[in-house]
Design a protein around this motif. Structure first.
Motif, short mmCIF file in Angstrom:
data_model
loop_
_atom_site.label_atom_id
_atom_site.label_comp_id
_atom_site.label_asym_id
_atom_site.label_seq_id
_atom_site.Cartn_x
_atom_site.Cartn_y
_atom_site.Cartn_z
N PHE A 154 0.84 -1.20 0.00
CA PHE A 154 0.00 0.00 0.00
C PHE A 154 0.88 1.25 0.00
O PHE A 154 2.11 1.16 -0.06
CB PHE A 154 -0.92 -0.01 1.22
N ASP A 155 0.26 2.42 0.09
CA ASP A 155 1.03 3.66 0.12
C ASP A 155 1.80 3.81 1.43
O ASP A 155 2.73 4.60 1.52
CB ASP A 155 0.10 4.87 -0.09
N VAL A 156 1.38 3.05 2.44
CA VAL A 156 2.11 2.97 3.70
C VAL A 156 2.18 1.49 4.09
O VAL A 156 1.40 0.67 3.61
CB VAL A 156 1.41 3.76 4.83
N VAL A 157 3.11 1.15 4.99
CA VAL A 157 3.19 -0.22 5.49
C VAL A 157 1.96 -0.49 6.36
O VAL A 157 1.56 0.35 7.17
CB VAL A 157 4.48 -0.43 6.30
N THR A 158 1.35 -1.64 6.17
CA THR A 158 0.13 -1.97 6.92
C THR A 158 0.30 -3.29 7.67
O THR A 158 1.13 -4.14 7.33
CB THR A 158 -1.09 -2.11 5.98
#
Length: 223
Positions: A154-158
């Motif tokens: 994703f656009d950030v680590v999840t």
């Protein structure tokens, strides 16, 4: 050979996953305002058993305690709008150019319950917008919560979580960091014929949206 994890490790993993889930719910409940785009797909099981996907996109704007705007566009092109200005709810269907209004003074929480419970209004994931979301999760009879993996796509680590209840299997991807917001959700209705799924992706999150007062006021065409 596969080596089974010790029981205490599994217990710690469940505790970690639940902590992430609850942190997300509490964080969202405390947000004074938010905006997000929810793009979703849901299965419609046909008479012959085939699963057909339909989709919707919702642009959600919320300002607590008493402002809500939800713009919906369906995969067939139909567009709808729901507004709440603290005093009344307006539902508008652009294709037919018709709208309905009802006086309903109160909060966003009150309106969410009224729309879903009383009017049987289709509003997927409405509970995540409710300030009681965390308490609702505590009250749910969850049979399992586990941590799947750290996801980097994703656009950030999840954090990828797997959650089970009697009727629904849920997968949830929650952003790591200071803003633990959901990025994706998958619901599988395990007891329904064909086990249909709902899939939703959350994008364009903002916790400080630019909110003009007239965004929550409905102005009929020609007025």
């Amino acid at each position: 050979a596969t080596v089974a994890a010790p029981e205490e490790t599994a217990a710690e993993q469940d505790t970690e996953a639940k902590a992430i889930l609850m942190e997300m719910a509490e964080f969202m409940a405390k947000a004074p305002a938010l905006s997000v785009t929810l793009r979703s797909g849901y299965d419609a099981i046909q008479d012959d058993g085939q699963s057909i996907e339909f989709g919707e996109q919702r642009n959600i704007l919320l300002q607590r305690p008493d402002r809500l705007r939800i713009e919906t566009k369906r995969s067939d092109g139909e567009q709808n709008l729901v507004l709440f200005d603290g005093q009344q709810i307006t539902a508008f269907k652009s294709e037919e150019n018709v709208y309905a209004q009802v006086e309903k003074p109160g909060t966003v929480d009150d309106v969410l319950v009224y729309l879903v419970k009383d009017l049987q209004f289709t509003l997927p994931l409405a509970r995540i917008l409710h300030t009681g979301f965390a308490q609702q999760l505590e009250n749910m009879e969850l049979t399992a919560i586990s941590y799947v993996e750290e996801n980097t796509l994703f656009d950030v680590v999840t954090d990828h979580l797997a959650i089970r209840s009697e009727n629904v299997d849920m997968q949830l991807w929650v952003a790591q960091g200071d803003e633990p917001l959901p990025r994706r959700i998958v619901l599988t209705y395990v007891n329904a014929p064909g086990q249909p799924q709902f899939r939703g992706d959350f994008t364009e999150w903002s916790l400080a949206p630019k909110v003009a007062a007239d965004l929550f006021t409905f102005a009929p065409a020609g007025e």
